[in-house]
Scaffold this active site. Structure first.
Site, PDB file in Angstrom:
ATOM      1  N   ARG A  98      52.182  46.689  57.108  1.00 50.61           N
ATOM      2  CA  ARG A  98      51.652  45.721  56.146  1.00 50.61           C
ATOM      3  C   ARG A  98      50.335  46.187  55.543  1.00 50.61           C
ATOM      4  O   ARG A  98      50.101  46.033  54.342  1.00 50.61           O
ATOM      5  CB  ARG A  98      51.511  44.354  56.810  1.00 50.61           C
ATOM      6  CG  ARG A  98      50.896  43.255  55.936  1.00 50.61           C
ATOM      7  CD  ARG A  98      51.448  43.224  54.524  1.00 50.61           C
ATOM      8  NE  ARG A  98      52.894  43.186  54.466  1.00 50.61           N
ATOM      9  CZ  ARG A  98      53.606  43.487  53.390  1.00 50.61           C
ATOM     10  NH1 ARG A  98      52.995  43.894  52.282  1.00 50.61           N
ATOM     11  NH2 ARG A  98      54.919  43.435  53.409  1.00 50.61           N
ATOM     12  N   LYS A 146      34.160  43.297  37.990  1.00 52.20           N
ATOM     13  CA  LYS A 146      34.914  42.138  38.469  1.00 52.20           C
ATOM     14  C   LYS A 146      36.010  42.608  39.426  1.00 52.20           C
ATOM     15  O   LYS A 146      37.205  42.512  39.150  1.00 52.20           O
ATOM     16  CB  LYS A 146      35.490  41.363  37.286  1.00 52.20           C
ATOM     17  CG  LYS A 146      34.411  40.776  36.384  1.00 52.20           C
ATOM     18  CD  LYS A 146      34.999  40.107  35.161  1.00 52.20           C
ATOM     19  CE  LYS A 146      33.901  39.567  34.251  1.00 52.20           C
ATOM     20  NZ  LYS A 146      34.437  38.952  33.012  1.00 52.20           N
ATOM     21  N   ASP A 233      29.992  41.598  22.445  1.00 48.51           N
ATOM     22  CA  ASP A 233      30.598  40.646  23.367  1.00 48.51           C
ATOM     23  C   ASP A 233      31.257  39.493  22.629  1.00 48.51           C
ATOM     24  O   ASP A 233      30.600  38.726  21.921  1.00 48.51           O
ATOM     25  CB  ASP A 233      29.532  40.104  24.325  1.00 48.51           C
ATOM     26  CG  ASP A 233      30.126  39.225  25.414  1.00 48.51           C
ATOM     27  OD1 ASP A 233      31.189  39.589  25.944  1.00 48.51           O
ATOM     28  OD2 ASP A 233      29.524  38.181  25.732  1.00 48.51           O
TER      29      ASP A 233
END
Length: 294
Positions: A98, A146, A233
């Site tokens: 896993r 992020k 931006d």
């Protein structure tokens, strides 16, 4: 940087998190001497990233486990394709399975999404209003900060596997002046141009300075201050084109904000050098991979 030490530390921590006192299922069902083989198989198409991490997860569990990769990072794969074969103690293979898959699935997901954004940016060349960027041969797709806490080296590496580029790695790597920084400086009577010059006097000559602007009127001050990169931006397409013209090659032009696959070709066609996409790491879906036993 995704070094061997970074990989080893992360996979060991993940194994400790998953089995702090051993794997009681394997220990009570599978004899220690049983060996087996399995294949890492893709359930969907994608781009590979994290083969070394996949291998390291098994090696950390048991150094005698053998992993034979049949694909390299950055290569595309199809649904149903075998990406690697593993052989060793079945107990240890199942215990580490896993963790190995978690890393590989997420990294492949990031690489695959990045490749889609890179392809979309390249498609801008086919549009009638395409303008070539001034700094690079083509518009670059880059990541942001992020990222998942603790996994930044893995996620930023995966972006490069998909054909993207990395923005600054962290706060220590470059100066990025945003609106809150400018507001704090304005309270001291320092305007944008003055702020950039103030910063330049304090940092080394190799330190890159980027400034975020949210309206065209700020570009002149950013240029007067000597910014290396100017981030536009959340600009409209029309204002992005105007911004590229105003900067006129005197700084790297970065576009940011609300970047989707559908918008990327249009934004790239404006002539920006860089498009930063937070979704590459904060909104990615893992690729479905599985370990099939022989």
């Amino acid at each position: 940087m995704l070094t061997r030490q970074v990989i080893r530390t992360a996979v060991e921590a993940a194994l400790e998190e998953d089995a702090p006192n051993g794997d009681i299922t394997c220990e009570t069902t599978i004899p220690a001497e049983v060996h087996g083989t399995a294949r890492l198989v893709s359930r969907q198409e994608g781009v590979m990233s994290g083969i070394a991490v996949f291998e390291a997860a098994f090696a950390a569990q048991n150094p005698t486990i053998r992993v034979l990769a049949t694909i390299k990072d950055g290569e595309r794969f199809e649904a149903g394709q075998t990406l690697a074969e593993v052989e060793g103690s079945v107990r240890d293979l199942l215990t580490a399975e896993r963790v190995a898959l978690n890393f590989a699935q997420r990294m492949c997901g990031i690489a695959t999404m990045t490749a889609a954004f890179v392809k979309a940016a390249d498609e801008a060349v086919e549009t009638t209003d395409y303008r070539k960027p001034r700094t690079y041969a083509r518009t670059r797709i880059v990541d942001t900060r992020k990222t998942t806490p603790g996994l930044r080296p893995f996620e930023k590496y995966a972006v490069t596997c998909g054909g993207g580029h990395n923005h600054r790695y962290g706060l220590s790597d470059a100066v990025m002046v945003k609106d809150n920084h400018l507001a704090a400086l304005a309270e001291q009577g320092i305007d944008m141009a003055g702020a950039i010059r103030h910063i330049r006097e304090q940092v080394g000559h190799t330190t890159h300075i980027e400034v975020e602007v949210d309206r065209l009127e700020q570009i002149k001050a950013a240029l007067e201050g000597g910014a290396d990169t100017i981030m536009l931006d959340n600009f409209s397409l029309e204002d992005t084109r105007k911004g590229v013209d105003l900067i006129a090659g005197n700084a790297i032009v970065e576009a940011s904000g609300n970047m989707t696959l559908e918008r990327i070709p249009q934004v790239a066609a404006t002539g920006v050098d860089v498009i930063s996409v937070g979704a590459l790491t904060h909104s990615v879906s893992s690729i479905d991979l599985g370990l099939d036993w022989n």
